[in-house]
Scaffold this motif. Structure first.
Motif, PDB file in Angstrom:
ATOM      1  N   TYR A 209     101.882 -32.918  21.836  1.00 22.42           N
ATOM      2  CA  TYR A 209     101.514 -31.543  21.383  1.00 22.42           C
ATOM      3  C   TYR A 209     101.792 -31.884  19.679  1.00 22.42           C
ATOM      4  O   TYR A 209     103.298 -31.577  19.523  1.00 22.42           O
TER       5      TYR A 209
ATOM      6  N   PHE B 131     103.851 -25.195  15.982  1.00 18.39           N
ATOM      7  CA  PHE B 131     104.938 -24.726  16.949  1.00 18.39           C
ATOM      8  C   PHE B 131     105.914 -24.078  16.443  1.00 18.39           C
ATOM      9  O   PHE B 131     106.212 -23.090  17.072  1.00 18.39           O
TER      10      PHE B 131
ATOM     11  N   THR C 139      99.823 -29.970  17.317  1.00 23.63           N
ATOM     12  CA  THR C 139      99.180 -28.145  16.771  1.00 23.63           C
ATOM     13  C   THR C 139      98.829 -27.242  17.690  1.00 23.63           C
ATOM     14  O   THR C 139      98.401 -27.676  18.833  1.00 23.63           O
TER      15      THR C 139
ATOM     16  N   THR D  99      89.530 -23.328  31.524  1.00 20.96           N
ATOM     17  CA  THR D  99      90.135 -24.042  30.733  1.00 20.96           C
ATOM     18  C   THR D  99      89.947 -24.917  30.032  1.00 20.96           C
ATOM     19  O   THR D  99      88.520 -25.483  29.434  1.00 20.96           O
ATOM     20  N   GLY D 100      90.956 -25.640  29.432  1.00 22.63           N
ATOM     21  CA  GLY D 100      90.989 -27.078  28.608  1.00 22.63           C
ATOM     22  C   GLY D 100      90.925 -26.201  26.909  1.00 22.63           C
ATOM     23  O   GLY D 100      90.650 -27.032  26.470  1.00 22.63           O
ATOM     24  N   THR D 101      90.761 -25.168  26.890  1.00 16.65           N
ATOM     25  CA  THR D 101      91.572 -24.752  25.803  1.00 16.65           C
ATOM     26  C   THR D 101      92.808 -24.485  25.789  1.00 16.65           C
ATOM     27  O   THR D 101      93.371 -23.946  24.336  1.00 16.65           O
ATOM     28  N   GLY D 102      93.932 -25.143  26.006  1.00 19.66           N
ATOM     29  CA  GLY D 102      95.474 -25.090  26.253  1.00 19.66           C
ATOM     30  C   GLY D 102      95.517 -23.144  27.012  1.00 19.66           C
ATOM     31  O   GLY D 102      96.595 -22.928  26.046  1.00 19.66           O
ATOM     32  N   LYS D 103      95.087 -23.197  27.333  1.00 16.83           N
ATOM     33  CA  LYS D 103      95.282 -21.891  27.634  1.00 16.83           C
ATOM     34  C   LYS D 103      96.987 -21.652  28.726  1.00 16.83           C
ATOM     35  O   LYS D 103      97.646 -20.497  28.516  1.00 16.83           O
ATOM     36  N   THR D 104      97.360 -22.405  29.220  1.00 14.55           N
ATOM     37  CA  THR D 104      98.145 -22.353  29.940  1.00 14.55           C
ATOM     38  C   THR D 104      99.960 -22.104  29.369  1.00 14.55           C
ATOM     39  O   THR D 104      99.879 -21.427  29.677  1.00 14.55           O
TER      40      THR D 104
ATOM     41  N   ASP E 108      92.562 -31.584  35.901  1.00  7.98           N
ATOM     42  CA  ASP E 108      92.981 -31.778  34.642  1.00  7.98           C
ATOM     43  C   ASP E 108      93.343 -33.655  34.075  1.00  7.98           C
ATOM     44  O   ASP E 108      93.941 -34.095  34.204  1.00  7.98           O
TER      45      ASP E 108
ATOM     46  N   GLN F 101      96.482 -20.752  21.419  1.00 11.29           N
ATOM     47  CA  GLN F 101      98.235 -20.722  21.756  1.00 11.29           C
ATOM     48  C   GLN F 101      98.543 -20.147  19.872  1.00 11.29           C
ATOM     49  O   GLN F 101      99.134 -19.329  20.496  1.00 11.29           O
TER      50      GLN F 101
HETATM   51  P1  AMP Z   1      94.661 -26.311  29.823  1.00 10.32           P
HETATM   52  O1  AMP Z   1      93.379 -25.099  29.097  1.00 10.32           O
HETATM   53  O2  AMP Z   1      95.728 -25.119  29.339  1.00 10.32           O
HETATM   54  O3  AMP Z   1      93.706 -26.037  30.845  1.00 10.32           O
HETATM   55  O4  AMP Z   1      94.370 -27.324  29.075  1.00 10.32           O
HETATM   56  C1  AMP Z   1      93.967 -28.269  28.709  1.00 10.32           C
HETATM   57  C2  AMP Z   1      94.605 -29.495  28.669  1.00 10.32           C
HETATM   58  O5  AMP Z   1      95.027 -29.708  26.958  1.00 10.32           O
HETATM   59  C3  AMP Z   1      95.668 -29.789  28.735  1.00 10.32           C
HETATM   60  O6  AMP Z   1      95.633 -31.429  29.366  1.00 10.32           O
HETATM   61  C4  AMP Z   1      96.941 -29.310  28.266  1.00 10.32           C
HETATM   62  O7  AMP Z   1      98.255 -30.639  28.718  1.00 10.32           O
HETATM   63  C5  AMP Z   1      96.431 -30.081  26.649  1.00 10.32           C
HETATM   64  N1  AMP Z   1      96.980 -29.284  25.469  1.00 10.32           N
HETATM   65  C6  AMP Z   1      96.993 -27.817  25.688  1.00 10.32           C
HETATM   66  N2  AMP Z   1      97.446 -27.744  24.737  1.00 10.32           N
HETATM   67  C7  AMP Z   1      97.902 -28.347  23.359  1.00 10.32           C
HETATM   68  C8  AMP Z   1      98.012 -28.675  22.315  1.00 10.32           C
HETATM   69  N3  AMP Z   1      98.830 -27.830  21.514  1.00 10.32           N
HETATM   70  N4  AMP Z   1      97.994 -30.255  21.898  1.00 10.32           N
HETATM   71  C9  AMP Z   1      97.409 -31.072  22.336  1.00 10.32           C
HETATM   72  N5  AMP Z   1      96.906 -31.150  23.897  1.00 10.32           N
HETATM   73  C10 AMP Z   1      97.549 -29.805  24.394  1.00 10.32           C
END
Ligand code: AMP
Length: 424
Positions: A25, A7, A27, A51-56, A313, A32
């Protein structure tokens, strides 16, 4: 571009890095790593990711960074960032993400969705917020009442655009887009990119960077999947049996209909398993309560419909049961993606009655995996066709061992996009 691996290397500021460290987090996820540098430069983005890829965090982190770098006192009713997302649950979760990642910054956000009183929302808008996360219906409502003005919007995010269209929000989304200022940064995320999404993308984005990550199969790969062939009338008993065999962790059960979800909760209650349902007919507070109980493990089994479960989630879901096979293969991927969160492995079992077999075949085409059959459960009926798994093949039962996935090419023939599917 080669994904950056920390980061710090992504040039996120120290207060944000500290918040991320607290969330453990370490990495950046691929989306991201690929999206954040461009977003920090102010580029528009088209993200093909689910969802699940950390896109938020992929959009929330650069947004927070940009706002913090150019602080302004937010004027009443004039947010600087607008995130549009299809469901209340997603809106709440995105709001929580902004809260968590931005905890060391002095930025304000609010979440806006229907099904609850509007006063707290209008109060927040009057006090001034930097970021609004909203579902389209209530947002338009408040806009028409004069409680929100988009003139100051610098960044607009259209999240889960395909789901938004599936849910019939296209007209609302277009009306909102028409009110946005010309000069803005725009981001669009969608798990799939069918033509109507491309048309919206064309209108919304200017020279966007395109980032595509985690095609469906990567979530799918981490989930040990099985299917039980069963007569419809035996499904409830098979559910009780499966829950009995699988005693560890939280279990998410998918039902196609709201009515079906309620019925299952009742049946489970009668057989001594506490379960809760979440679906569109439940009030917001009932849904939140159910989710909270589930998250805390007070209720081990949550029965959900697709829309309500979108974006849930919850850590610790060890098994997803497709009590009904979804008629949209993408839903299957979304559903099983509720387990195997954040790198963990999970299990998924589908209950397939003879009428649902074509849907199972559609799913297998999409994920390019032949889902292994559990041949010897107490309510087993013959698996279809010799080219499918024969019961002489060794299969896992209690442990639901991870199958060795043979990938097979998607057969030619019908185009998936060209098909019409009924919706529930
Ligand atoms: P999302 O795809 O935004 O719904 O995120 C999926 C899950 O991954 C959520 O539980 C986030 O808190 C987690 N997350 C997002 N980015 C990271 C990261 N870089 N490292 C670990 N967990 C993450």
């Amino acid at each position: 571009m080669t994904p950056t691996t920390t980061f710090a290397a992504l040039k996120l500021s120290e207060p944000i890095q500290r918040a991320l460290a607290e969330k453990k987090y370490t990495t950046p996820s691929p989306i991201q790593a690929r999206a954040i540098p461009h977003l920090l430069e102010g580029r528009d983005l088209m993200g093909c990711a689910q969802t699940g890829t950390g896109k938020t965090a992929a959009f929330a982190l650069p947004i927070l960074q940009r706002l913090a770098d150019h602080p302004k006192t937010p004027a009443p009713y004039k947010p600087r960032v607008l995130v549009l997302t299809p469901t209340r649950e997603l809106a709440s979760q995105i709001g929580e993400s902004f809260e968590a990642y931005g905890k060391n910054l002095r930025l304000r956000h609010t979440v806006i969705f229907g099904g609850v009183g509007q006063n707290p929302q209008t109060r927040a808008l009057r006090n001034g917020v930097d970021i609004v996360v909203a579902t389209p219906g209530r947002l338009l409502d408040l806009t028409q009442q004069g409680y929100i003005d988009f003139d100051a919007v610098e960044v607009f995010v259209l999240d889960e655009a395909d789901r938004m269209l599936d849910m019939g929000f296209a007209p609302d989304v277009k009306r909102i887009m028409a009110r946005l200022p010309e000069k803005r940064q725009s981001l669009l995320f969608s798990a799939t990119m069918p033509r109507p999404i491309m048309e919206i993308a064309d209108r919304l984005l200017r020279d966007p960077v395109k980032v595509e990550v985690a095609p469906a199969a990567s979530t799918v790969d981490r989930v040990a999947q099985h299917v039980c062939h069963v007569d419809r009338r035996d499904k409830t008993r098979l559910l009780a049996h499966t829950l009995n065999e699988h005693r560890e962790g939280l279990v998410l059960v998918f039902s196609r209909t709201k009515h079906g979800a309620n019925k299952l909760v009742k049946h489970l209650g009668q057989s001594g398993t506490r379960a809760e349902a979440i679906h569109g007919n439940k009030s917001q507070s009932a849904r939140e309560r159910a989710l909270e109980q589930f998250r805390e493990g007070r209720v081990r089994v949550l029965v959900a419909t697709d829309i309500a479960a979108r974006g849930i989630d919850v850590k610790g879901i060890s098994l997803v049961i497709n009590y009904d096979i979804p008629n949209e293969p993408e839903s299957y991927v979304h559903r099983i993606g509720r387990t195997a969160r954040a790198g963990a492995d999970g299990k998924a079992i589908a209950f397939c009655d003879p009428e649902e077999r074509p849907w199972l075949r559609d799913i297998e085409r999409l994920i390019r995996i032949e889902v292994p059959v559990i041949p010897d459960h107490p309510f087993a009926i013959a698996a279809p066709g010799p080219e499918r798994h024969s019961s002489s093949r060794p299969q896992a039962r209690e442990g639901f061992r991870r199958p060795s996935y043979g990938s097979r090419p998607a057969p030619g023939g019908r185009s998936r996009r060209g098909r019409s599917r009924s919706r529930n």
